[in-house]
Structures are given as C-alpha cells and as structure tokens.
Motif scaffolding. Sequence first.
Motif, mmCIF file in Angstrom:
data_model
loop_
_atom_site.group_PDB
_atom_site.id
_atom_site.type_symbol
_atom_site.label_atom_id
_atom_site.label_comp_id
_atom_site.label_asym_id
_atom_site.label_seq_id
_atom_site.Cartn_x
_atom_site.Cartn_y
_atom_site.Cartn_z
ATOM 1 N N LEU A 1 2.475 -0.874 -1.751
ATOM 2 C CA LEU A 1 1.808 0.321 -1.224
ATOM 3 C C LEU A 1 1.544 0.180 0.278
ATOM 4 C CD1 LEU A 1 -0.642 0.955 -4.167
ATOM 5 C CD2 LEU A 1 1.224 2.467 -3.451
ATOM 6 N N GLU A 2 1.150 -1.009 0.687
ATOM 7 C CA GLU A 2 0.927 -1.235 2.118
ATOM 8 C C GLU A 2 2.234 -1.078 2.900
ATOM 9 O OE1 GLU A 2 -1.675 -4.265 4.652
ATOM 10 O OE2 GLU A 2 0.018 -5.238 3.634
ATOM 11 N N ALA A 3 3.330 -1.592 2.360
ATOM 12 C CA ALA A 3 4.627 -1.460 3.018
ATOM 13 C C ALA A 3 5.029 0.012 3.123
ATOM 14 C CB ALA A 3 5.689 -2.243 2.252
ATOM 15 N N ALA A 4 4.720 0.784 2.088
ATOM 16 C CA ALA A 4 5.027 2.218 2.125
ATOM 17 C C ALA A 4 4.212 2.899 3.224
ATOM 18 C CB ALA A 4 4.734 2.858 0.770
ATOM 19 N N HIS A 5 2.966 2.506 3.376
ATOM 20 C CA HIS A 5 2.128 3.068 4.450
ATOM 21 C C HIS A 5 2.717 2.719 5.812
ATOM 22 C CE1 HIS A 5 -1.930 3.679 2.145
ATOM 23 N NE2 HIS A 5 -0.909 4.266 1.553
ATOM 24 N N ILE A 6 3.116 1.474 5.973
ATOM 25 C CA ILE A 6 3.704 1.040 7.240
ATOM 26 C C ILE A 6 4.987 1.806 7.513
ATOM 27 C CG2 ILE A 6 4.819 -0.905 8.419
ATOM 28 C CD1 ILE A 6 2.741 -2.724 6.959
ATOM 29 N N GLY A 7 5.760 2.045 6.458
ATOM 30 C CA GLY A 7 7.036 2.743 6.595
ATOM 31 C C GLY A 7 6.907 4.157 7.121
ATOM 32 N N VAL A 8 5.739 4.753 6.923
ATOM 33 C CA VAL A 8 5.527 6.129 7.409
ATOM 34 C C VAL A 8 4.485 6.157 8.534
ATOM 35 C CG1 VAL A 8 6.228 7.239 5.251
ATOM 36 C CG2 VAL A 8 3.836 6.637 5.589
ATOM 37 N N ASP A 9 4.297 5.017 9.170
ATOM 38 C CA ASP A 9 3.348 4.889 10.285
ATOM 39 C C ASP A 9 1.931 5.331 9.932
ATOM 40 O OD1 ASP A 9 5.213 3.797 12.031
ATOM 41 O OD2 ASP A 9 5.908 5.773 12.685
ATOM 42 N N SER A 10 1.528 5.078 8.702
ATOM 43 C CA SER A 10 0.177 5.412 8.271
ATOM 44 C C SER A 10 -0.733 4.209 8.501
ATOM 45 C CB SER A 10 0.163 5.779 6.785
ATOM 46 O OG SER A 10 -1.161 5.942 6.324
ATOM 47 N N THR A 11 -1.925 4.464 8.952
ATOM 48 C CA THR A 11 -2.909 3.396 9.130
ATOM 49 C C THR A 11 -3.947 3.415 8.013
ATOM 50 O OG1 THR A 11 -4.226 4.818 10.574
ATOM 51 C CG2 THR A 11 -2.631 3.335 11.641
ATOM 52 N N ASP A 12 -3.706 4.253 6.989
ATOM 53 C CA ASP A 12 -4.631 4.324 5.861
ATOM 54 C C ASP A 12 -4.658 2.998 5.121
ATOM 55 O OD1 ASP A 12 -5.069 6.964 6.461
ATOM 56 O OD2 ASP A 12 -3.718 7.736 4.916
ATOM 57 N N LYS A 13 -5.834 2.654 4.636
ATOM 58 C CA LYS A 13 -6.000 1.451 3.836
ATOM 59 C C LYS A 13 -5.504 1.730 2.421
ATOM 60 C CE LYS A 13 -9.349 -1.996 2.674
ATOM 61 N NZ LYS A 13 -10.424 -2.209 1.807
ATOM 62 N N VAL A 14 -4.894 0.749 1.799
ATOM 63 C CA VAL A 14 -4.429 0.887 0.421
ATOM 64 C C VAL A 14 -5.654 0.964 -0.484
ATOM 65 C CG1 VAL A 14 -3.187 -0.240 -1.448
ATOM 66 C CG2 VAL A 14 -2.288 -0.348 0.878
ATOM 67 N N SER A 15 -5.692 1.981 -1.326
ATOM 68 C CA SER A 15 -6.840 2.153 -2.212
ATOM 69 C C SER A 15 -6.568 1.533 -3.580
ATOM 70 C CB SER A 15 -7.162 3.640 -2.380
ATOM 71 O OG SER A 15 -6.170 4.275 -3.157
ATOM 72 N N VAL A 16 -7.628 1.167 -4.254
ATOM 73 C CA VAL A 16 -7.519 0.630 -5.607
ATOM 74 C C VAL A 16 -6.993 1.725 -6.539
ATOM 75 C CG1 VAL A 16 -8.835 -0.308 -7.553
ATOM 76 C CG2 VAL A 16 -9.281 -1.131 -5.244
ATOM 77 N N THR A 17 -7.390 2.955 -6.292
ATOM 78 C CA THR A 17 -6.900 4.078 -7.095
ATOM 79 C C THR A 17 -5.385 4.184 -7.003
ATOM 80 O OG1 THR A 17 -8.964 5.275 -6.699
ATOM 81 C CG2 THR A 17 -7.083 6.575 -7.456
ATOM 82 N N ALA A 18 -4.838 4.058 -5.786
ATOM 83 C CA ALA A 18 -3.391 4.110 -5.604
ATOM 84 C C ALA A 18 -2.738 2.922 -6.306
ATOM 85 C CB ALA A 18 -3.041 4.121 -4.118
ATOM 86 N N ALA A 19 -3.363 1.756 -6.264
ATOM 87 C CA ALA A 19 -2.811 0.574 -6.918
ATOM 88 C C ALA A 19 -2.778 0.765 -8.436
ATOM 89 C CB ALA A 19 -3.624 -0.665 -6.562
ATOM 90 N N VAL A 20 -3.839 1.338 -8.997
ATOM 91 C CA VAL A 20 -3.870 1.609 -10.436
ATOM 92 C C VAL A 20 -2.756 2.566 -10.815
ATOM 93 C CG1 VAL A 20 -5.199 2.729 -12.285
ATOM 94 C CG2 VAL A 20 -6.325 1.111 -10.751
ATOM 95 N N ASP A 21 -2.592 3.626 -10.029
ATOM 96 C CA ASP A 21 -1.513 4.588 -10.276
ATOM 97 C C ASP A 21 -0.161 3.892 -10.240
ATOM 98 O OD1 ASP A 21 -0.473 7.306 -10.639
ATOM 99 O OD2 ASP A 21 0.222 7.096 -8.552
ATOM 100 N N TYR A 22 0.045 3.055 -9.222
ATOM 101 C CA TYR A 22 1.300 2.312 -9.069
ATOM 102 C C TYR A 22 1.540 1.414 -10.282
ATOM 103 C CZ TYR A 22 4.829 -0.729 -6.983
ATOM 104 O OH TYR A 22 5.985 -1.438 -6.715
ATOM 105 N N LEU A 23 0.515 0.685 -10.699
ATOM 106 C CA LEU A 23 0.646 -0.226 -11.839
ATOM 107 C C LEU A 23 0.960 0.524 -13.131
ATOM 108 C CD1 LEU A 23 -2.289 -2.595 -10.923
ATOM 109 C CD2 LEU A 23 0.121 -3.272 -11.094
ATOM 110 N N LEU A 24 0.343 1.672 -13.313
ATOM 111 C CA LEU A 24 0.597 2.448 -14.519
ATOM 112 C C LEU A 24 2.008 3.038 -14.528
ATOM 113 C CD1 LEU A 24 -2.831 4.267 -14.930
ATOM 114 C CD2 LEU A 24 -1.949 2.353 -16.282
ATOM 115 N N ARG A 25 2.496 3.426 -13.360
ATOM 116 C CA ARG A 25 3.836 4.003 -13.268
ATOM 117 C C ARG A 25 4.925 2.931 -13.359
ATOM 118 N NH1 ARG A 25 4.793 5.736 -8.428
ATOM 119 N NH2 ARG A 25 2.765 5.382 -7.551
ATOM 120 N N ASN A 26 4.645 1.744 -12.850
ATOM 121 C CA ASN A 26 5.675 0.710 -12.751
ATOM 122 C C ASN A 26 5.489 -0.434 -13.734
ATOM 123 O OD1 ASN A 26 7.252 1.761 -10.398
ATOM 124 N ND2 ASN A 26 5.220 1.672 -9.495
ATOM 125 N N GLY A 27 4.547 -0.306 -14.601
ATOM 126 C CA GLY A 27 4.335 -1.286 -15.658
ATOM 127 C C GLY A 27 4.095 -2.639 -15.168
#
Length: 112
Positions: free
Chosen positions: A86-112
């Motif tokens: 998720l952090e790499a994806a943020h960097i890839g789009v020049d985002s300075t947003d911090k990776v959230s736990v909510t986004a990590a949970v979503d990622y884990l649920l989608r990618n098993g």
Amino acid sequence: VIEDEKRQTEGDETLAKSLSMIGSALFDSDMTTSKPDIAKDEEVSASSASEALSSGSLARWETELKQLREMGFLDDRKNVDALENLEAAHIGVDSTDKVSVTAAVDYLLRNG
C-alpha cells in the motif's frame, strides 16, 4: 462519406475499449492464478512468521501491526507485505498519505 467515417471511428473506439477491458480481465485473471503458492500452514504462529521479517520492518509498522493483530490478523509477514504494498502504491502516485490500518485490512481481505 463523412458520416460513414464518423460511424467507423465510433465503432473503432468502442472496439478498442472492449478489447482493453477484455485484456485487463485476462491480465487480472492471470495474475490471480499465477500467484506464488506461499506456505499455507495454518499452524504457523505470528511469532514464528515474524522471525523471517527484519526487525526494522517490525519496528517501522509496530503500531499498525499491533492493531492488525488485535483484529485477528496474526500473520506479520502478510501484514507487513500489505502495508508495504500500500505504501508503494501511494509512492507510485506521489501521495504523501499515511497507510491506514483500514486500507491494510481491505487489502488483506481482498488478497488473502
């Protein structure tokens, strides 16, 4: 003649969009089926899974890992991978947003 060319152009654009969508679907399907088969041993504890991780990764994501563990996501390897992807994806789009736990949970649920 101009009307025929206009219809041909519109048809070509529609065809191009359709082929793009099919190509994307095939690519996504291939990516899903060609994932490396990572150890599926359910008996691996969070502590033994974290042994393979660097102490720097564990320290860097300490707060997020603690929250993920509290929610039942015990595999530190998968958790760190999710956070770093998720952090790499943020960097890839020049985002300075911090990776959230909510986004990590979503990622884990989608990618098993």
